[in-house]
Design an enzyme around this catalytic site. Sequence first.
Site, PDB file in Angstrom:
ATOM      1  CB  SER A 107      -0.702   0.084   1.403  1.00 42.54           C
ATOM      2  OG  SER A 107      -1.982   0.907   0.578  1.00 42.54           O
ATOM      3  CG  ASP A 167      -6.802  -2.952  -3.636  1.00 45.84           C
ATOM      4  OD1 ASP A 167      -7.647  -2.524  -2.573  1.00 45.84           O
ATOM      5  OD2 ASP A 167      -6.170  -3.154  -3.165  1.00 45.84           O
ATOM      6  CG  HIS A 204      -5.799  -3.004   0.389  1.00 47.88           C
ATOM      7  ND1 HIS A 204      -5.146  -2.239  -0.451  1.00 47.88           N
ATOM      8  CD2 HIS A 204      -4.761  -2.018   1.519  1.00 47.88           C
ATOM      9  CE1 HIS A 204      -4.119  -1.456  -0.305  1.00 47.88           C
ATOM     10  NE2 HIS A 204      -3.831  -1.171   1.272  1.00 47.88           N
TER      11      HIS A 204
END
Length: 248
Positions: free
Chosen positions: A88, A184, A214
Site C-alpha cells: 500500500s 481491492d 487489499h
Amino acid sequence: MKTTTKNQTIGCLCLHGFTGSPWEIEPIAENLRASTDWMVETPVLPGHAYGSFSIQNRVSYITWIHAADRAAKRLAAACSTLYVIGFSMGGLLACYVAARYRVERLVLIGTPMEYINPVQFLKDTLLVAIGRARGSLHPWYGVAAEKLRTPGWALREFQQAARVLRPFVGKVSCPVFIGQGEKDGLVPVRSAARIYKTVQSPVKQFVIYKSGKHFLFHGPHLHETVKDVRLFLTAKQINSENLMRTIE
C-alpha cells in the site's frame, strides 16, 4: 583508519501501509525469515502501532519518508544486497527507497498510484453494514471501523505523501514484482497497471489475484502471493521478459 565490512548477505526491508503495521506484510516477512538467512526488517512507521489500523500520534508525512530512508540506509550499510517489499503506501515509500539506494529487487503490493475503487468499496461497505444489522459481523468489520475513524489531518498527510512519492515510481529501474487484488476496494487495478507502465525496469512482473482484496497477504490468495513474492526474490535469475498473468 578502521573500515566497516558489509555482511555478504541479503537485507530485505518490508514497509507497511498507511494506518497499518508490520502485520500487513508479516506472512511474507516470516516466510523469508524461516527459509533464508537474510536480514528481514519490518519497521513501524511513526505514528503507527503494531496490530492497529489507526494513527496513534500526530505526525507529518515527512517522518514516514525519513523513517523508510533511515531503515534502508541501515540495511544497505549492513548487507551486500538490498531488496524492498512495500505494501500500500509502503509501496510508494519503497519506490522512493529504490530511487535513492541500490535496490536489486522490488516488490509492490496494492500500491496507490490511484486510490479508492468506488464500486468495490461500496460492495465491501454494504457487506459490513448488512453483517452488523444481522448481528453477525463481517470478519473485517473491526479493520473497517478503525480505518473509518482515521482523522482528517492524517488523511491529508497521506495525500501529501502520495503526491510527493508518486514521481519516484518513474525512477524505478530494478526488477520489480507488482501484485494487485482485483477486488481491492482501496486501490483499483488500474493503479497497478499504471505502475507497470511507469516504472523503467527492464524486468517486471505484474500479477492480478482475481479474488484478492487489499490485504493480499491475509486473504484468499495468501499462499499464492507469498509463493510468488518468495520465488521472485529468491530466484537466481529472473525471466528477462515482462510477465503479466492473472491468478484465479
